[in-house]
Design an enzyme around this catalytic site. Sequence first.
Site, PDB file in Angstrom:
ATOM      1  N   TYR A 143       0.854  -1.197   0.000  1.00 59.34           N
ATOM      2  CA  TYR A 143       0.000   0.000   0.000  1.00 59.34           C
ATOM      3  C   TYR A 143       0.883   1.238   0.000  1.00 59.34           C
ATOM      4  O   TYR A 143       1.857   1.314   0.763  1.00 59.34           O
ATOM      5  CB  TYR A 143      -0.901   0.010   1.243  1.00 59.34           C
ATOM      6  N   ASP A 237       9.291   2.586   0.085  1.00 63.46           N
ATOM      7  CA  ASP A 237       8.248   3.263   0.851  1.00 63.46           C
ATOM      8  C   ASP A 237       8.403   2.841   2.312  1.00 63.46           C
ATOM      9  O   ASP A 237       8.010   1.737   2.700  1.00 63.46           O
ATOM     10  CB  ASP A 237       6.864   2.893   0.300  1.00 63.46           C
ATOM     11  N   LYS A 265       4.196   8.752   9.218  1.00 57.82           N
ATOM     12  CA  LYS A 265       3.957   8.135  10.521  1.00 57.82           C
ATOM     13  C   LYS A 265       4.953   8.570  11.615  1.00 57.82           C
ATOM     14  O   LYS A 265       4.806   9.673  12.127  1.00 57.82           O
ATOM     15  CB  LYS A 265       3.833   6.621  10.346  1.00 57.82           C
TER      16      LYS A 265
END
Length: 426
Positions: A143, A237, A265
């Site tokens: 994702y 990522d 995050k």
Amino acid sequence: MFEKSQLAYSQAKEVIPGGVDSPVRAFTSVGGVPPFIQKGEGAYIYDIDNNKYLDFVQSWGPLIFGHCNKEIEDAVIDTVKKGLSFGAPTELETQLASEIVDMHDNIDKVRFVSSGTEAVMSAIRLARGVTKKDDILKFEGCYHGHSDSLLVQAGSGLATFGTPSSPGVPEDLTKHTLLCEYNNIENLKKCFADNSDIACIIIEPIAGNMGLVPADEAFLKTCRELCDKHGALLIFDEVMSGFRASLTGAHGIVETSADIVTFGKVIGAGMPVGAFASSSEIMDHLSPDGAVYQAGTLSGNPVAMAAGLVSLQKLKANPEVYDDLSAKAIKLTQGLKSVAAKNNIPLIVDTRGSMFGFFFNENQPKNIKDVATSDFERFATFHSEMLKRGFYFACSQYETGFISTVMTDDDIDNCIKAASEVMEIL
Ligand SMILES: *Cc1c(COP(=O)(O)O)cnc(C)c1O
């Protein structure tokens, strides 16, 4: 025990689609009412019915120091008092960028954005701008946020152009997205053999969005070799794994090094932040130095920068926290595995630093198709029974769990004890 949440949920559904601002929060895959949260404190969260939970979700990753860490809170409050945003440079941005650069030998420059989605979207534009190629290659089950060209699913057969995985995404926007199977070297090689216009590979080197499925070392090495051979860039990522899997994320664990890295995050410690980073040579293609356009009204927001800065400085000053986080993640997952085994329930577990994953499966999943063979019904029961006992796990087997620095050995022991009761009724 969820009366107030039940009411809050139905009220939310009146004015917010599905009652939530991000779909996973709706508990669709496990059923039941999502507890509405009133506050967090250290390793715990409290819902509006006053149930207390040990929090393994941590806002889906950012809160490595748990809730309401005093130093982060103080830095945020100090900064808030000086103004929320200026749309002009502040020294905080340079300081946070310097910390990231300092810790990564493959990074010279960083640009901040406001979410992981934005970081990946911008990194891909940069890769296309630098290579002057159009296609991007991603892997099923990884994702990378919800930007149009990344919302793809496999079309007919492997190594093909992706088709939109959501209405609202035109085929024209996904036709440049190639989709391959994670950890499948042959598939990846074939994709490069069949396509000559690949600008970049984007990959979660430690996939955390199909449950925890780390990439094989040989697979990452092949990604690197193929990119080098064909003039493509390799994007890691690390929005989830950055500062989570180790002080330098996957970069500190795997042998392969990326050309561009995306963060999010943990670098915002709970504030909305994303970033993408690379060598000067690549980053200098960005506007205003270069021609690749990228911008953001709230990018590098001072409050978010202040939170991230304290967080990263604390991690850098105490790198040994990763040994402790990792030991607790192993203790938890081995504990879960052994109480499952006592009840003849197959459970596959894995950890990377403070990240942990488990599947009700007999075999170690290597890709999204393997993950899909897990027992989801059993997971749903496990999830709701653990929730009733005060343990807040991610509400899907496709998610990763997190250990925070404020979790104690007692917390983990209590969780294993509760899990041992639950496994008996699964
Ligand atoms: C969470 C995540 C994103 C998206 O970040 P948002 O802040 O939700 O936009 C992108 N990539 C990975 C690997 C993620 O885990």
